[in-house]
Design a protein around this motif. Sequence first.
Motif, short mmCIF file in Angstrom:
data_model
loop_
_atom_site.label_atom_id
_atom_site.label_comp_id
_atom_site.label_asym_id
_atom_site.label_seq_id
_atom_site.Cartn_x
_atom_site.Cartn_y
_atom_site.Cartn_z
N ASP A 47 0.83 -1.20 0.00
CA ASP A 47 0.00 0.00 0.00
C ASP A 47 0.87 1.26 0.00
O ASP A 47 0.71 2.17 -0.81
N LEU A 48 1.82 1.27 0.90
CA LEU A 48 2.72 2.41 1.04
C LEU A 48 3.52 2.65 -0.25
O LEU A 48 3.62 3.78 -0.75
N LEU A 49 4.05 1.59 -0.83
CA LEU A 49 4.87 1.71 -2.03
C LEU A 49 4.06 2.21 -3.23
O LEU A 49 4.51 3.11 -3.96
N THR A 50 2.90 1.66 -3.42
CA THR A 50 2.12 2.09 -4.59
C THR A 50 1.66 3.55 -4.44
O THR A 50 1.72 4.31 -5.39
N GLN A 51 1.26 3.92 -3.24
CA GLN A 51 0.85 5.31 -3.05
C GLN A 51 2.03 6.26 -3.22
O GLN A 51 1.89 7.37 -3.75
N ALA A 52 3.20 5.83 -2.77
CA ALA A 52 4.39 6.66 -2.97
C ALA A 52 4.67 6.82 -4.46
O ALA A 52 5.06 7.90 -4.93
N GLY A 53 4.46 5.75 -5.21
CA GLY A 53 4.69 5.79 -6.65
C GLY A 53 3.84 6.85 -7.33
O GLY A 53 4.34 7.61 -8.17
N THR A 54 2.59 6.90 -6.99
CA THR A 54 1.74 7.92 -7.62
C THR A 54 2.09 9.31 -7.10
O THR A 54 2.03 10.28 -7.84
N ARG A 55 2.49 9.37 -5.85
CA ARG A 55 2.81 10.67 -5.25
C ARG A 55 4.00 11.34 -5.94
O ARG A 55 4.03 12.54 -6.14
N ILE A 56 5.00 10.54 -6.28
CA ILE A 56 6.19 11.13 -6.89
C ILE A 56 5.84 11.90 -8.16
O ILE A 56 6.33 12.99 -8.40
N TYR A 57 4.98 11.32 -8.96
CA TYR A 57 4.63 11.97 -10.22
C TYR A 57 3.93 13.31 -10.02
O TYR A 57 3.99 14.18 -10.88
N GLU A 58 3.28 13.46 -8.88
CA GLU A 58 2.67 14.77 -8.60
C GLU A 58 3.74 15.85 -8.46
O GLU A 58 3.52 17.01 -8.78
N HIS A 59 4.90 15.45 -7.93
CA HIS A 59 5.99 16.41 -7.76
C HIS A 59 6.81 16.59 -9.04
O HIS A 59 7.51 17.60 -9.18
N MET A 60 6.75 15.59 -9.93
CA MET A 60 7.66 15.61 -11.07
C MET A 60 7.14 16.48 -12.22
O MET A 60 7.90 16.78 -13.15
N GLN A 61 5.90 16.84 -12.20
CA GLN A 61 5.37 17.65 -13.29
C GLN A 61 6.10 18.99 -13.35
O GLN A 61 6.37 19.60 -12.33
N PRO A 62 6.40 19.45 -14.56
CA PRO A 62 7.01 20.78 -14.68
C PRO A 62 6.04 21.84 -14.15
O PRO A 62 4.84 21.72 -14.29
#
Lengths: 191, 191
Positions: free
Chosen positions: A52-67
């Motif tokens: 659960d923690l890993l998958t949610q972290a995965g989606t979270r990173i992309y929120e920060h990666m957007q230009p």
Amino acid sequence: MRQNQARRMALLDAAIDVLAREGARGLTFRAVDAQAGVPGGTTSNYFANRDDLLTQAGTRIYEHMQPDVATMAKSLEGPRDRERVTGLMHDLVERIGAYSVGYLALLELRLEATRRPALRAVLTEQVKANVDANVEYHLGTGLPGDATTVELLYLAMNWLIVERLTLPGVFTEARLRELVDGAVERIVPAG
Amino acid sequence: MRQNQARRMALLDAAIDVLAREGARGLTFRAVDAQAGVPGGTTSNYFANRDDLLTQAGTRIYEHMQPDVATMAKSLEGPRDRERVTGLMHDLVERIGAYSVGYLALLELRLEATRRPALRAVLTEQVKANVDANVEYHLGTGLPGDATTVELLYLAMNWLIVERLTLPGVFTEARLRELVDGAVERIVPAG
DNA sequence: AACGTAGTACTACAAATGGAGTGGTGTCAA
DNA sequence: TTGACACCACTCCATTTGTAGTACTACGTT
């Protein structure tokens, strides 16, 4: 299961830091607690298990990666030529270098994805969406080249960033800049 | 400290398997014992500590990653044109795909290298030597292009392999082959 | 203003896990 | 006989986890 979203996001950001610093296997509930500066046991209350923690972290990173918005706006001005692409690629390398923690965490997750089908599914969707968005943006704004152009730039820039972040002694910073320039010159048709 | 070299190599190969399967943090002495099928405690007798084990595994992987003699010999026949490069790149992707364990282990080590200076130094040397060897081979055999050509191919092929091994759902195998072809077409000058 | 309730923060505990290192004994070959 | 190694067993240590129990805070009700 707690519902406080602000704290949940803070825990996910802490999890990303832990991923980059300790690796996927080092991502324990207690490590996240410590990184987030919350009492031990808190992360247990917010996530059912490591998957659960890993998958949610995965989606979270992309929120920060957007230009950010300014970058996107700036890129809509001026001519749509190869030099513009070069500028965008340098910006990309810079931007990710500034968020190296997120990129390293993402690499850790990729490797962990070879062992966790649930995580692999989540990341596959995110990456696909990201690649597609890049292609659409490139073609949509009238920059020179086709889908293959964009995907080849994607490949080259990603490993260039890996090289820069993991073994900075292999290529000098100056050489890396030359490689960015060279990649655009050779991959992108003169517009 | 034991001196039996055959067993030491067997332990290192087991360590590489463990790296790929469990990640850098999962590389414990006991896990290597189990993977190698030797009694618990054996790896403790052969390596002073984890740093020692990791750095030796790093050098060991490259011994396996070299293209075999037949491949090298075959590549000395025929014309030195762009098609030849395309063939070499397809071979490369195939060869590494067949030794995916080694490549994944190497990625794990790269990430671990961000935390371990000794490992970083070892890997930096190996990677530098590998890139240089590729450049020299390419130019030395009269294949078309310059050093930048080779390094750009290196960048693109590496991330293509990462994509293929970690998130195989992002690009189809057919698309990956097209990308290999496209990379050579655009990066390598017509020879 | 006092009360009750729900949700959350924090603490602490108990149990399990797993790994490291080492000493000792058996085995084989020079 | 001696030396090096294989194998086994044991203890110590560090870490993680899940949860029970308690305290706090906010909010709506009376």
